[in-house]
Design an enzyme around this catalytic site. Structure first.
Site, PDB file in Angstrom:
ATOM      1  N   SER A  51      13.723 -22.282  26.210  1.00  0.00           N
ATOM      2  CA  SER A  51      14.745 -23.144  26.048  1.00  0.00           C
ATOM      3  C   SER A  51      15.778 -22.707  26.903  1.00  0.00           C
ATOM      4  O   SER A  51      15.984 -21.341  27.092  1.00  0.00           O
ATOM      5  CB  SER A  51      14.878 -23.330  24.853  1.00  0.00           C
ATOM      6  OG  SER A  51      16.219 -24.191  24.667  1.00  0.00           O
ATOM      7  N   TYR A  61      17.444 -20.910  16.462  1.00  0.00           N
ATOM      8  CA  TYR A  61      16.706 -21.516  17.548  1.00  0.00           C
ATOM      9  C   TYR A  61      16.888 -20.739  18.841  1.00  0.00           C
ATOM     10  O   TYR A  61      15.793 -20.448  19.327  1.00  0.00           O
ATOM     11  CB  TYR A  61      17.049 -23.205  17.469  1.00  0.00           C
ATOM     12  CG  TYR A  61      16.129 -23.619  18.826  1.00  0.00           C
ATOM     13  CD1 TYR A  61      14.924 -24.028  18.460  1.00  0.00           C
ATOM     14  CD2 TYR A  61      16.755 -23.959  20.002  1.00  0.00           C
ATOM     15  CE1 TYR A  61      14.425 -24.681  19.360  1.00  0.00           C
ATOM     16  CE2 TYR A  61      15.956 -24.854  20.881  1.00  0.00           C
ATOM     17  CZ  TYR A  61      14.716 -24.912  20.750  1.00  0.00           C
ATOM     18  OH  TYR A  61      14.011 -25.665  21.771  1.00  0.00           O
TER      19      TYR A  61
END
Length: 249
Positions: free
Chosen positions: A141, A155
């Protein structure tokens, strides 16, 4: 050409979108996820739309590590080998650190996005070593570029972890026919972020997944997707003061 492709987390979001894109390119697919009823529907859709491809689906919770190994081996046996494995399954349910009884949410994020990814990479590379060929793709990501605040803290850390994991595997396999690619998606609409409104640079699922498939096909070491604005944005995120980066979350 990588003819047989395994995608984890294929019942929704980016996994489902990539399955559609690779089916359109005529690839045989091994799709797995927890929600097998969605996989069955996707299988029927893809086989109806793309004559001649094979789509095999299996139920898999990637946090069941032993089953990760058995399912990957079953796919390889049924398809006569696996050319590409995309480690995609993940969640984004983190909470701000130290703000109450949210440790379980952050733990689940870390377990699914990193520990389960480790199991998938182990299983994939075992198969590739036996075949003496293959392409491992790890979906990270853009949030992995720096530490992030609020709900993104765990995350982002987990996605930074899988990026480092992929780089280590790449270093190990550098002189072999096995290729390793790390993908850093930017804002692509999916079930993980469907409730997030007014996000700058967000692209729709179809556009984003088409860009993901195109990047994966090139087999780069690393790729930011979509390329604009995320390639220059990634460079900025690495070097800007943390207080500025924090405002992007």
């Amino acid at each position: 050409m990588r003819k047989t492709i395994l995608i984890t987390g294929a019942s929704s979001g980016l996994g489902q979108g990539m399955a559609r894109e690779f089916a359109r390119r005529g690839r045989d697919l091994a799709l797995c996820a927890r929600r097998v009823e969605r996989l069955d529907a996707l299988k029927k859709e893809l086989e109806a739309q793309h004559e001649g491809i094979r789509v095999i689906v299996k139920e898999l919770d990637v946090n069941d590590h032993e089953r990760v190994f058995s399912v990957f081996r079953e796919f390889a046996k049924e398809l006569g080998g696996l050319d590409r494995i995309i480690v995609n399954a993940g969640i984004g349910k983190g909470q701000p650190i130290g703000t109450g009884n949210f440790f379980r949410a952050n733990l689940k994020t870390a377990q699914t996005n990193f520990v389960a990814a480790l199991a998938q990479c182990e299983a994939a590379v075992e198969i590739f070593r036996e075949q003496r060929r293959g392409h491992l793709v790890v979906i990270s990501s853009m949030s992995a570029m720096r530490g992030m605040p609020r709900n993104l803290t765990a995350y982002a850390a987990s996605k930074a972890g899988v990026a480092a994991l992929a780089e280590g595997i790449r270093a190990e396999l550098m002189r072999t026919p096995i290729r390793v690619t790390t993908i850093f998606p930017g804002y692509i609409r999916s079930e993980i972020n469907e409730k997030v409104k007014k996000t700058p640079f967000m692209v729709d699922t179809e556009t984003g997944c088409r860009a993901l498939a195109a990047a994966i096909e090139r087999e780069p070491v690393k790729a930011s997707v979509p390329l604009w604005p995320w390639l220059p944005m990634g460079l900025l995120m690495r070097h800007l003061p943390l207080k500025w980066v924090a405002k992007m979350a």
